[in-house]
Write a protein that holds these residues in place. Sequence first.
Motif, PDB file in Angstrom:
ATOM      1  N   GLN A 146      -6.907   2.453  -2.081  1.00  0.00           N
ATOM      2  CA  GLN A 146      -5.799   3.265  -2.614  1.00  0.00           C
ATOM      3  C   GLN A 146      -4.460   2.888  -2.007  1.00  0.00           C
ATOM      4  O   GLN A 146      -3.427   2.965  -2.663  1.00  0.00           O
ATOM      5  CB  GLN A 146      -6.058   4.749  -2.371  1.00  0.00           C
ATOM      6  N   ASN A 147      -4.467   2.484  -0.754  1.00  0.00           N
ATOM      7  CA  ASN A 147      -3.214   2.142  -0.073  1.00  0.00           C
ATOM      8  C   ASN A 147      -2.851   0.677  -0.212  1.00  0.00           C
ATOM      9  O   ASN A 147      -1.850   0.235   0.368  1.00  0.00           O
ATOM     10  CB  ASN A 147      -3.302   2.514   1.409  1.00  0.00           C
ATOM     11  N   ASP A 153      -4.116  -1.836   1.165  1.00  0.00           N
ATOM     12  CA  ASP A 153      -4.048  -2.472   2.477  1.00  0.00           C
ATOM     13  C   ASP A 153      -5.410  -2.967   2.975  1.00  0.00           C
ATOM     14  O   ASP A 153      -5.562  -3.290   4.145  1.00  0.00           O
ATOM     15  CB  ASP A 153      -3.435  -1.521   3.506  1.00  0.00           C
TER      16      ASP A 153
END
Length: 109
Positions: free
Chosen positions: A24-25, A27
């Motif tokens: 979701q990020n 990263d």
Amino acid sequence: MPDTKITRRETMRAEMVPDVYADQNCDQHEPRWMGSTEGDIDSGGDVGIDGVILLDAKIFPPGTKITVSEPECPDCGTVPTLQSTHPAEQIWQCECDHDWRAWANTEFS
């Protein structure tokens, strides 16, 4: 195994190209295979492979490459195609009807 000289043609390749924007990020790194098949190998047409490759991308470093090189018929020079997937009778066929079953019996016995 007999020392039979057979020409092989690269028909598929895959590279472990992680999705560096996973999660979701955006990263996380998610291992994945990107690949192409004969005809689009040189066109830059790599696509994600959702099918099964029994080499788990998670255990290979980024940049690992897989190549598939299939045998060309010693008589007509084409790569055979699978005509029957019945386990007891896999039938491979090329343009000249080379006997691939007999070849395999000789090559790998």
